[in-house]
Enzyme design. Structure first.
Site, PDB file in Angstrom:
ATOM      1  N   TYR A 147       1.264  -1.248  -0.099  1.00 31.10           N
ATOM      2  CA  TYR A 147       0.019   0.011  -0.166  1.00 31.10           C
ATOM      3  C   TYR A 147       1.227   1.457   0.243  1.00 31.10           C
ATOM      4  O   TYR A 147       1.384   1.665   0.859  1.00 31.10           O
ATOM      5  CB  TYR A 147      -0.804  -0.024   1.589  1.00 31.10           C
ATOM      6  CG  TYR A 147      -2.276   0.853   1.188  1.00 31.10           C
ATOM      7  CD1 TYR A 147      -2.320   1.851   0.613  1.00 31.10           C
ATOM      8  CD2 TYR A 147      -2.845   0.942   2.666  1.00 31.10           C
ATOM      9  CE1 TYR A 147      -3.051   3.180   0.951  1.00 31.10           C
ATOM     10  CE2 TYR A 147      -4.042   2.086   2.192  1.00 31.10           C
ATOM     11  CZ  TYR A 147      -3.862   2.550   1.878  1.00 31.10           C
ATOM     12  OH  TYR A 147      -5.598   3.526   1.395  1.00 31.10           O
ATOM     13  N   LYS A 206      -0.739  -1.192  -4.723  1.00 30.86           N
ATOM     14  CA  LYS A 206      -1.623   0.304  -4.121  1.00 30.86           C
ATOM     15  C   LYS A 206      -1.379   1.317  -4.653  1.00 30.86           C
ATOM     16  O   LYS A 206      -0.452   1.801  -3.190  1.00 30.86           O
ATOM     17  CB  LYS A 206      -3.056  -0.503  -4.041  1.00 30.86           C
ATOM     18  CG  LYS A 206      -3.927   0.522  -3.347  1.00 30.86           C
ATOM     19  CD  LYS A 206      -4.745   0.929  -2.351  1.00 30.86           C
ATOM     20  CE  LYS A 206      -5.458   1.550  -2.247  1.00 30.86           C
ATOM     21  NZ  LYS A 206      -6.511   2.010  -1.189  1.00 30.86           N
TER      22      LYS A 206
END
Length: 297
Positions: free
Chosen positions: A137, A165
């Site tokens: 992330y 991500k």
């Protein structure tokens, strides 16, 4: 996007709360059914939009258990298992695996954690022992650690680390990650069509909470390379998605979802519901999305 395990739209679903601030599991189950009917093919449980940082470990674990049971194999499941302690991340990840999650989303070490690449690689290697595919992330403006192209290459040498991500909000930097040829998922609402055009592998999209059918239509158009149609749909979504990124993101998603019929109550303290004047601004920017989503449901 077709060969990636989490291609397409993965909804960072808002966690519903009742008037006492407790998780409303019945409402969660109803909302999941609504989103599945809207064509959502993947969910992120205990996401940032779902207020992960304001859930206890026990609440997050129960949210993942109940959510996975409700989804029941009808969509892909990503569970966020981020925590300060590596041992907690591993425990949460094992729990997510037991619940049937297909993968986990994990922040790099934060709050005075290691900032050197090797320290971050070691952290994700430890998390990998829990046995689920990992999506890193990248949100450097919050965490203070950036996943760069060189670091992404190192991380993807860990078999369980399958993608990053990117929620940096910087299309140029995201494009540099995409150019590695490794899977990159967009997490910045205002960049969705540009990211898809640049070659991102999938989306984790919080704003889709209030317009799932319209967001899914955009993703479908992009997957078919129908860029004129995608641009037409984006012209409807762009005003509200751009506003979200300017601040009060989570509160705005909750408020907008109430307006379009996908409500999850209000956000949990310390966040407050949006003031009435801000809600009216949202209503104006949502425009025809309110009726479009209502007619489709």
């Amino acid at each position: 996007m077709s060969t990636f395990q989490f291609s397409g739209l993965n909804l960072a679903i808002a966690t519903p709360f009742d008037e006492s601030g407790r998780i409303d599991f019945s409402r969660l189950e109803r909302n999941i059914e609504s989103y599945l009917a809207a064509g959502v093919s993947g969910f992120v449980l205990s996401s940032g939009t779902g207020m992960h940082v304001y859930l206890t470990k026990e609440e997050s674990n129960e949210l993942i258990r109940v959510g996975a049971k409700a989804i029941d194999g009808r969509a892909k499941i990503i569970a966020q298992t981020s925590a300060l302690l590596t041992e907690d991340v591993i425990d949460r990840t094992k729990h997510a695996a037991d619940c049937g999650a297909d993968g986990v989303m994990v922040l790099p070490p934060f709050f005075e954690g290691p900032t050197d690449d090797q320290g971050i690689v070691n952290f994700y290697a430890d998390v990998a022992t829990a046995g689920l595919p990992i999506i890193g992330y990248n949100v450097p403006q919050v965490v203070g650690v950036a996943i760069t192209p060189s670091l992404l290459r190192e991380l993807c040498e860990i078999p369980e680390f399958i993608a990053v991500k990117d929620s940096s909000g910087d299309l140029g930097k995201q494009a540099s990650l995409i150019r590695t040829g490794l899977p990159v998922m967009n997490g910045a609402d205002q960049l969705v069509p540009y990211s898809l055009y640049a070659g991102s592998s999938g989306l984790i999209w919080g704003g889709a909470n209030f317009a799932p059918r319209t967001c899914q239509a955009l993703v479908s158009a992009a997957s078919e390379r129908c860029w004129d149609e995608a641009r037409k749909i984006w012209s409807i979504l762009e005003p509200i998605m751009s506003l979200l990124w300017e601040g009060d993101y989570v509160q705005s998603v909750y408020a907008a979802a109430e307006l379009t019929g996908y409500g999850a109550g209000g956000p949990r303290k310390p966040l407050r519901s949006l003031a009435a004047d801000r809600v009216e601004i949202l209503r104006g920017l949502l425009g025809e999305l309110i009726s479009m989503e209502a007619k489709a449901s």
